[in-house]
Design a protein around this motif. Structure first.
Motif, PDB file in Angstrom:
ATOM      1  N   SER A 291     -83.058 -15.344  -4.760  1.00  0.00           N
ATOM      2  CA  SER A 291     -84.095 -15.942  -5.599  1.00  0.00           C
ATOM      3  C   SER A 291     -84.540 -17.528  -5.332  1.00  0.00           C
ATOM      4  O   SER A 291     -83.460 -17.726  -4.739  1.00  0.00           O
ATOM      5  N   ILE A 292     -85.650 -17.951  -5.711  1.00  0.00           N
ATOM      6  CA  ILE A 292     -85.271 -18.905  -5.597  1.00  0.00           C
ATOM      7  C   ILE A 292     -85.675 -19.792  -6.452  1.00  0.00           C
ATOM      8  O   ILE A 292     -86.515 -19.361  -7.734  1.00  0.00           O
ATOM      9  N   TRP A 293     -85.101 -20.773  -7.190  1.00  0.00           N
ATOM     10  CA  TRP A 293     -85.143 -21.833  -8.494  1.00  0.00           C
ATOM     11  C   TRP A 293     -85.676 -22.956  -8.184  1.00  0.00           C
ATOM     12  O   TRP A 293     -85.547 -23.784  -6.354  1.00  0.00           O
ATOM     13  N   ARG A 294     -86.584 -23.676  -9.707  1.00  0.00           N
ATOM     14  CA  ARG A 294     -87.067 -24.768  -8.803  1.00  0.00           C
ATOM     15  C   ARG A 294     -86.398 -25.456 -10.506  1.00  0.00           C
ATOM     16  O   ARG A 294     -86.624 -24.599 -11.325  1.00  0.00           O
ATOM     17  N   TYR A 295     -86.158 -26.639  -9.790  1.00  0.00           N
ATOM     18  CA  TYR A 295     -84.838 -27.267 -11.242  1.00  0.00           C
ATOM     19  C   TYR A 295     -86.070 -28.293 -11.481  1.00  0.00           C
ATOM     20  O   TYR A 295     -86.186 -29.313 -10.721  1.00  0.00           O
ATOM     21  N   GLY A 296     -85.883 -29.689 -12.953  1.00  0.00           N
ATOM     22  CA  GLY A 296     -86.666 -30.703 -12.569  1.00  0.00           C
ATOM     23  C   GLY A 296     -85.439 -32.300 -12.323  1.00  0.00           C
ATOM     24  O   GLY A 296     -84.837 -31.832 -11.260  1.00  0.00           O
ATOM     25  N   PRO A 297     -86.331 -32.815 -12.328  1.00  0.00           N
ATOM     26  CA  PRO A 297     -85.492 -34.060 -11.703  1.00  0.00           C
ATOM     27  C   PRO A 297     -83.919 -34.398 -12.184  1.00  0.00           C
ATOM     28  O   PRO A 297     -84.217 -33.850 -13.955  1.00  0.00           O
ATOM     29  N   SER A 298     -83.472 -35.072 -11.642  1.00  0.00           N
ATOM     30  CA  SER A 298     -82.379 -35.084 -11.906  1.00  0.00           C
ATOM     31  C   SER A 298     -81.140 -33.659 -12.484  1.00  0.00           C
ATOM     32  O   SER A 298     -80.185 -33.717 -12.966  1.00  0.00           O
ATOM     33  N   PHE A 299     -81.771 -32.823 -12.167  1.00  0.00           N
ATOM     34  CA  PHE A 299     -81.537 -30.985 -12.800  1.00  0.00           C
ATOM     35  C   PHE A 299     -81.411 -30.660 -13.862  1.00  0.00           C
ATOM     36  O   PHE A 299     -80.843 -29.922 -14.545  1.00  0.00           O
ATOM     37  N   ALA A 300     -82.137 -31.547 -14.844  1.00  0.00           N
ATOM     38  CA  ALA A 300     -82.045 -31.480 -16.557  1.00  0.00           C
ATOM     39  C   ALA A 300     -82.881 -30.768 -16.761  1.00  0.00           C
ATOM     40  O   ALA A 300     -81.892 -30.152 -18.163  1.00  0.00           O
ATOM     41  N   ARG A 301     -83.133 -29.294 -16.499  1.00  0.00           N
ATOM     42  CA  ARG A 301     -83.798 -27.795 -16.358  1.00  0.00           C
ATOM     43  C   ARG A 301     -83.769 -27.410 -15.681  1.00  0.00           C
ATOM     44  O   ARG A 301     -84.462 -27.600 -14.777  1.00  0.00           O
ATOM     45  N   LYS A 302     -83.832 -26.038 -15.869  1.00  0.00           N
ATOM     46  CA  LYS A 302     -84.863 -24.955 -15.042  1.00  0.00           C
ATOM     47  C   LYS A 302     -86.503 -24.790 -15.344  1.00  0.00           C
ATOM     48  O   LYS A 302     -86.374 -24.682 -16.072  1.00  0.00           O
ATOM     49  N   GLU A 303     -87.501 -25.271 -14.037  1.00  0.00           N
ATOM     50  CA  GLU A 303     -88.992 -24.890 -14.462  1.00  0.00           C
ATOM     51  C   GLU A 303     -89.281 -23.915 -14.335  1.00  0.00           C
ATOM     52  O   GLU A 303     -90.146 -22.827 -14.787  1.00  0.00           O
ATOM     53  N   SER A 304     -88.820 -23.066 -13.222  1.00  0.00           N
ATOM     54  CA  SER A 304     -89.470 -21.497 -12.843  1.00  0.00           C
ATOM     55  C   SER A 304     -88.257 -20.675 -11.626  1.00  0.00           C
ATOM     56  O   SER A 304     -87.233 -21.960 -11.036  1.00  0.00           O
ATOM     57  N   VAL A 305     -88.929 -19.916 -11.887  1.00  0.00           N
ATOM     58  CA  VAL A 305     -87.869 -19.226 -11.039  1.00  0.00           C
ATOM     59  C   VAL A 305     -88.865 -17.561 -10.259  1.00  0.00           C
ATOM     60  O   VAL A 305     -89.022 -17.322 -11.558  1.00  0.00           O
ATOM     61  N   ASN A 306     -88.458 -17.635  -9.228  1.00  0.00           N
ATOM     62  CA  ASN A 306     -88.718 -16.034  -8.659  1.00  0.00           C
ATOM     63  C   ASN A 306     -88.079 -15.158  -7.963  1.00  0.00           C
ATOM     64  O   ASN A 306     -86.944 -16.036  -7.219  1.00  0.00           O
ATOM     65  N   PHE A 307     -88.182 -14.348  -7.717  1.00  0.00           N
ATOM     66  CA  PHE A 307     -87.528 -12.810  -7.504  1.00  0.00           C
ATOM     67  C   PHE A 307     -88.479 -12.302  -6.646  1.00  0.00           C
ATOM     68  O   PHE A 307     -88.673 -11.034  -7.062  1.00  0.00           O
ATOM     69  N   PRO A 308     -88.763 -12.295  -5.589  1.00  0.00           N
ATOM     70  CA  PRO A 308     -89.825 -11.758  -4.493  1.00  0.00           C
ATOM     71  C   PRO A 308     -89.315 -10.338  -4.495  1.00  0.00           C
ATOM     72  O   PRO A 308     -88.138  -9.946  -3.740  1.00  0.00           O
ATOM     73  N   LYS A 309     -89.746  -9.663  -4.285  1.00  0.00           N
ATOM     74  CA  LYS A 309     -89.745  -8.162  -4.113  1.00  0.00           C
ATOM     75  C   LYS A 309     -89.106  -7.949  -2.220  1.00  0.00           C
ATOM     76  O   LYS A 309     -88.191  -6.945  -2.284  1.00  0.00           O
ATOM     77  N   ALA A 310     -89.478  -8.877  -1.883  1.00  0.00           N
ATOM     78  CA  ALA A 310     -89.310  -8.893   0.054  1.00  0.00           C
ATOM     79  C   ALA A 310     -87.908  -8.831   0.035  1.00  0.00           C
ATOM     80  O   ALA A 310     -87.546  -8.866   1.032  1.00  0.00           O
ATOM     81  N   MET A 311     -87.774 -10.146  -1.032  1.00  0.00           N
ATOM     82  CA  MET A 311     -86.464 -10.558  -0.580  1.00  0.00           C
ATOM     83  C   MET A 311     -85.145  -9.614  -1.304  1.00  0.00           C
ATOM     84  O   MET A 311     -83.989  -9.883  -0.861  1.00  0.00           O
ATOM     85  N   GLN A 312     -85.243  -8.811  -2.294  1.00  0.00           N
ATOM     86  CA  GLN A 312     -84.570  -7.858  -2.422  1.00  0.00           C
ATOM     87  C   GLN A 312     -84.185  -6.879  -1.972  1.00  0.00           C
ATOM     88  O   GLN A 312     -82.674  -6.506  -2.138  1.00  0.00           O
ATOM     89  N   LYS A 313     -84.875  -6.616  -1.170  1.00  0.00           N
ATOM     90  CA  LYS A 313     -84.407  -5.423   0.534  1.00  0.00           C
ATOM     91  C   LYS A 313     -83.339  -6.720   1.758  1.00  0.00           C
ATOM     92  O   LYS A 313     -82.980  -6.086   2.626  1.00  0.00           O
ATOM     93  N   TRP A 314     -83.512  -7.340   1.542  1.00  0.00           N
ATOM     94  CA  TRP A 314     -82.854  -8.526   2.526  1.00  0.00           C
ATOM     95  C   TRP A 314     -80.649  -8.209   1.748  1.00  0.00           C
ATOM     96  O   TRP A 314     -80.607  -7.954   0.998  1.00  0.00           O
TER      97      TRP A 314
END
Length: 361
Positions: free
Chosen positions: A153-176
């Motif tokens: 997965s790829i996660w995005r965090y806000g400034p200073s890691f204050a919070r999680k902003e978005s997360v993606n579990f791409p289908k193509a990566m699940q086969k890795w």
């Protein structure tokens, strides 16, 4: 006898390189949340302390990093921030930060802390759930991106890691492969993201990579498949944008007979195209007697017109390995002092087809 002992030690080290840390780490010692980080200066080549060159890299400084904190180690990626501030990411979901005082070999304002959120509940720090391998930062917005493997997965965090902003579990990566996920991530100036697998084989050669049309952490971001082929026998461990046209690519290899080595190379961003297989040109090889370990983290800064390259190692939380931190200047090809010429026999065996190689040690 000496040769036999060295090979036995190499084989034992190989075990630590190939087996997930979850299963080889010693029983956890009593909790230690020390925030102290020590820097011990080291030479590029202990046998020849005056040595300052390896390929197109000019050695500017090196340190062994240690801490009593039980979560310190496993450095897999890092960011070089303004004012000599560094933020390193461990593959157990831990952040390590400090300001580098090069003159006094000190880590100023250090901290060691877990990521605020990730692919598992906060109390579950098993490597398979918190294997953070890649790292990006946007200095304009202050946002951070982290690539995880195992839980691909790829996660995005806000400034200073204050919070999680978005997360993606791409289908193509699940086969890795579980242990071959988002080893490196690049963000291009046009907003596209490149996410590189360490070991998912691409059917046209090399290993798979994904080109996201936008923010890779957004679930609706579409991705196209491509391949990347590094030097023969080596696997990509990190990457960093060099300029508008090129990127630096860091690779590592370990064999029982040759031990550990790393290759730094330059790739053309224009070669990263859907359906294509990109390659890169080596500029330096780190191998004994040069000080080297499991080199996994890469960052690039500028000092005037000079390109500064920072490389750090993942000790796999093993007492047989070390957390190393190097500072180099990347020299221009025409000013590197190396003459181009016929490939040496051993170089030919280490380079992928189509590579331009030269003496790098």
């Amino acid at each position: 006898m000496r040769t036999l002992m060295l090979r036995l030690l190499a084989c034992l080290s190989l075990f630590f390189f190939l087996v997930p840390v979850t299963y080889v780490r010693s029983p956890a010692p009593p909790a230690n949340d020390s925030q102290y980080i020590a820097l011990e200066p080291i030479a590029l080549d202990a046998r020849t302390p005056a040595r300052t060159r390896v390929g197109r890299l000019a050695f500017l400084g090196g340190w062994k990093i240690t801490s009593d904190n039980g979560e310190f180690g496993g450095i897999s990626s890092m960011l070089a921030l303004p004012d000599n501030r560094f933020l390193m990411l461990s593959d157990n979901g831990t952040l390590v930060g400090f300001t580098l005082d090069e003159a006094r070999h000190r880590a100023i304002r250090p901290f060691i802390a877990p990521l605020p959120d990730g692919p598992a509940p906060p109390n579950e720090y098993a490597k398979k759930n918190w294997d953070s391998e890649s790292f990006l930062h946007d200095p304009k917005t202050g946002q951070f991106w982290v690539g995880y493997e195992h839980q691909h997965s790829i996660w995005r965090y806000g400034p200073s890691f204050a919070r999680k902003e978005s997360v993606n579990f791409p289908k193509a990566m699940q086969k890795w492969p579980d242990n071959g996920g988002a080893e490196a991530v690049l963000r291009l100036r046009d907003g596209r993201f490149l996410v590189f697998s360490e070991s998912a084989e691409y059917f046209k050669g090399g290993y798979e990579a994904l080109i996201f049309e936008a923010d890779a952490s957004e679930p609706n971001s579409k991705a196209a498949l491509m391949g990347y082929r590094g030097p023969k026998g080596y696997r990509l461990t990190d990457a960093a944008i060099l300029d508008d046209k090129t990127a630096l690519m860091l690779h590592r290899r370990f064999t029982p007979f040759d031990g550990v080595s790393a290759i730094l190379s330059i790739a053309q961003l224009a070669d990263f195209q859907p359906g294509k297989v990109a390659t890169s040109i080596p500029v330096a090889t780190l191998k004994p007697p040069v000080k080297v370990d499991n080199m996994e983290a890469l960052a690039v800064t500028r000092d005037g017109d000079k390109i500064i390259v920072w490389i750090a190692s993942d000790d796999n939380f093993s007492t047989l390995q070390e957390s190393l931190f190097f500072k180099f200047q990347l020299l221009d090809a025409e000013n590197s002092g190396k003459k181009s010429g016929p490939k040496r026999q051993n170089e030919k065996a280490e380079a992928s087809p189509g590579f331009s190689t030269f003496e790098s040690d």
